[in-house]
Design a protein around this motif. Structure first.
Motif, PDB file in Angstrom:
ATOM      1  N   SER A   1       0.825  -1.216   0.000  1.00  0.00           N
ATOM      2  CA  SER A   1       0.000   0.000   0.000  1.00  0.00           C
ATOM      3  C   SER A   1       0.855   1.261   0.000  1.00  0.00           C
ATOM      4  CB  SER A   1      -1.038  -0.008   1.119  1.00  0.00           C
ATOM      5  OG  SER A   1      -0.451  -0.374   2.306  1.00  0.00           O
ATOM      6  N   LYS A   2       2.047   1.182   0.585  1.00  0.00           N
ATOM      7  CA  LYS A   2       2.948   2.339   0.546  1.00  0.00           C
ATOM      8  C   LYS A   2       3.321   2.678  -0.906  1.00  0.00           C
ATOM      9  CE  LYS A   2       7.224   3.324   2.173  1.00  0.00           C
ATOM     10  NZ  LYS A   2       8.405   2.594   2.525  1.00  0.00           N
ATOM     11  N   ARG A   3       3.660   1.612  -1.638  1.00  0.00           N
ATOM     12  CA  ARG A   3       4.059   1.828  -3.044  1.00  0.00           C
ATOM     13  C   ARG A   3       2.871   2.286  -3.906  1.00  0.00           C
ATOM     14  NH1 ARG A   3       8.209   0.497  -6.227  1.00  0.00           N
ATOM     15  NH2 ARG A   3       7.783   2.687  -6.553  1.00  0.00           N
ATOM     16  N   GLN A   4       1.721   1.698  -3.585  1.00  0.00           N
ATOM     17  CA  GLN A   4       0.522   2.085  -4.350  1.00  0.00           C
ATOM     18  C   GLN A   4       0.224   3.585  -4.156  1.00  0.00           C
ATOM     19  OE1 GLN A   4      -3.298   0.609  -3.025  1.00  0.00           O
ATOM     20  NE2 GLN A   4      -3.883   0.147  -5.131  1.00  0.00           N
ATOM     21  N   ASP A   5       0.316   4.015  -2.895  1.00  0.00           N
ATOM     22  CA  ASP A   5       0.112   5.447  -2.612  1.00  0.00           C
ATOM     23  C   ASP A   5       1.085   6.306  -3.410  1.00  0.00           C
ATOM     24  OD1 ASP A   5      -0.799   5.215   0.915  1.00  0.00           O
ATOM     25  OD2 ASP A   5      -1.910   4.901  -0.963  1.00  0.00           O
ATOM     26  N   GLU A   6       2.324   5.842  -3.472  1.00  0.00           N
ATOM     27  CA  GLU A   6       3.344   6.615  -4.208  1.00  0.00           C
ATOM     28  C   GLU A   6       2.930   6.818  -5.662  1.00  0.00           C
ATOM     29  OE1 GLU A   6       7.104   4.813  -1.799  1.00  0.00           O
ATOM     30  OE2 GLU A   6       7.244   4.820  -4.003  1.00  0.00           O
TER      31      GLU A   6
ATOM     32  N   LEU B   1      -0.100   6.566  -7.037  1.00  0.00           N
ATOM     33  CA  LEU B   1      -1.300   7.399  -7.178  1.00  0.00           C
ATOM     34  C   LEU B   1      -0.963   8.861  -6.941  1.00  0.00           C
ATOM     35  CD1 LEU B   1      -3.972   5.113  -5.503  1.00  0.00           C
ATOM     36  CD2 LEU B   1      -3.588   5.518  -7.940  1.00  0.00           C
ATOM     37  N   GLN B   2      -0.074   9.103  -5.999  1.00  0.00           N
ATOM     38  CA  GLN B   2       0.353  10.457  -5.688  1.00  0.00           C
ATOM     39  C   GLN B   2       1.027  11.086  -6.915  1.00  0.00           C
ATOM     40  OE1 GLN B   2      -0.341  11.969  -2.852  1.00  0.00           O
ATOM     41  NE2 GLN B   2       0.497  13.822  -3.793  1.00  0.00           N
TER      42      GLN B   2
ATOM     43  N   GLN C   1      -1.471  12.157  -9.416  1.00  0.00           N
ATOM     44  CA  GLN C   1      -2.128  13.405  -9.024  1.00  0.00           C
ATOM     45  C   GLN C   1      -1.220  14.592  -9.249  1.00  0.00           C
ATOM     46  OE1 GLN C   1      -3.488  13.184  -5.029  1.00  0.00           O
ATOM     47  NE2 GLN C   1      -5.132  11.773  -5.553  1.00  0.00           N
TER      48      GLN C   1
END
Ligand code: DAH
Length: 347
Positions: free
Chosen positions: A74-79, A81-82, A85
């Protein structure tokens, strides 16, 4: 703990950490957590374990490892998606301009024609679109039984019939303005350009029931074909481009004598009739027809109260859609009125 399992789990941590795209990351996620993924396999083997103690510790171990990997994922996924954006919100990314409206091709051609003629002293004057038969035909040397009137198939309007002027029509051409202008001014000089809507009951590739024409009328002392030719060349060069040539081709109209068709050298093949692909599709002969012209017939001058032994004049009438279609390479006049945005919006 089985070192094989441990090294496999380490491998997955590294893969998650090194995933180069969100797609990549999701693929690895399925490999680890999917229905047929690695943890599904581990829990399946655990179910077969008969040693309850071992089963318990192994189960706890798998769960913590699973959580660790979930966390890395999830850390990498957030990266990822960020980053996406950020691209959207990046103020340095060039903006997408809103589409701007612009004038319809026919409207901008009208404006251009008006400007071109005003530079050589012509003024614009408009007349009613619902007109007497007289100004559309009789005054132009075309009595009711004249066969040339068949060429001007006409919309008649239900309404008053005048003994002097006949029935009412929708103007089939802008030539109705000729005699009206002579009568309005009373005497030459006349340098009029009449731009108006015209109506004829036709619908095909080159005709629509409502179209526009522009009519030029020049009356003064000593006006000759030379002035007509000069003005036609001037217009063609200004409107189509400076290398365009003009010719007058003998023709017949009742309201002019002599009469001509005005042709310009084809702007697509430079008047040669040949392009790289072979015979020019647009002109076939090197020339394109603009419309009719000639020296104003003495009977027309007479109808306008002008003495033809003192004054002479020239006139022409061209279709606006026609000149615009030539200029902008439009092959079907109906497209101009189809509502297609290509003809209304700037691209
Ligand atoms: N009125 C003619 C038409 O609609 C065009 C035309 C021909 C106008 C010759 C003129 C002229 O003024 O002199 O076909």
């Amino acid at each position: 703990m089985d070192s094989h399992i441990q090294s496999r789990l380490n491998l997955y941590v590294r893969s998650l950490e090194n995933a180069s795209s969100l797609e990549d990351l999701l693929k690895i996620h399925i490999e680890i957590f999917g229905k047929k993924g690695y943890f599904a396999h581990l829990f399946q083997t655990l179910a077969q374990e008969s040693d309850m103690e071992k089963k318990k510790t192994m189960g706890a171990f798998f769960n913590t490892e699973k959580q660790k990997l979930e966390h890395v994922f999830s850390k990498r996924q957030d990266e990822f998606l960020q980053t996406k954006q950020d691209v959207v919100g990046d103020v340095t990314v060039p903006g997408i301009g809103p589409k701007l409206g612009s004038m319809h091709i026919v409207t901008s051609a009208i404006e251009e024609i008006r400007r071109i003629y005003s530079r050589i002293g012509f003024y614009q004057y408009s007349y009613p679109e619902v007109e007497w038969e007289y100004f559309s035909f009789e005054a132009l040397n075309m009595p009711a039984d004249h066969p040339a009137r068949d060429d001007f198939e006409t919309f008649f309007v239900d309404g008053p019939v005048s003994k002097k002027y006949g029935r009412m029509v929708l103007t089939p051409h802008t030539s109705n303005g000729q005699v009206r202008e002579m009568l309005r001014l009373g005497k030459p000089p006349i340098r009029m350009i009449n731009i108006a809507r015209c109506y004829r009951p036709n619908w095909d590739v080159t005709h629509v029931p409502m179209m526009h024409q522009f009519e030029g009328l020049c009356v003064d002392k000593g006006i000759s074909i030379q002035h007509l030719k000069g003005t036609m060349s001037y217009f063609a060069r200004e409107f189509f481009g400076y290398d365009v040539k003009t010719r007058l081709r003998p023709h017949n109209f009742e309201f002019t004598e002599p009469s001509f068709e005005v042709d310009i050298s084809c702007i697509h093949c430079n008047g040669t009739g040949i392009t790289k692909e072979g015979k020019c599709r647009i002109c076939k002969s090197g020339w394109l027809e603009l419309g009719g012209s000639g020296l104003v017939h003495p009977n027309v001058l007479k109808a306008g109260g002008i003495d033809s032994s003192v004054y002479s004049g020239w006139a022409f009438g061209f279709g606006i859609e026609r000149v615009a279609m030539i200029k902008y390479q439009i092959d079907d006049i109906r497209k101009l009125y189809s509502g297609e945005l290509r003809y209304v919006l700037e691209s």
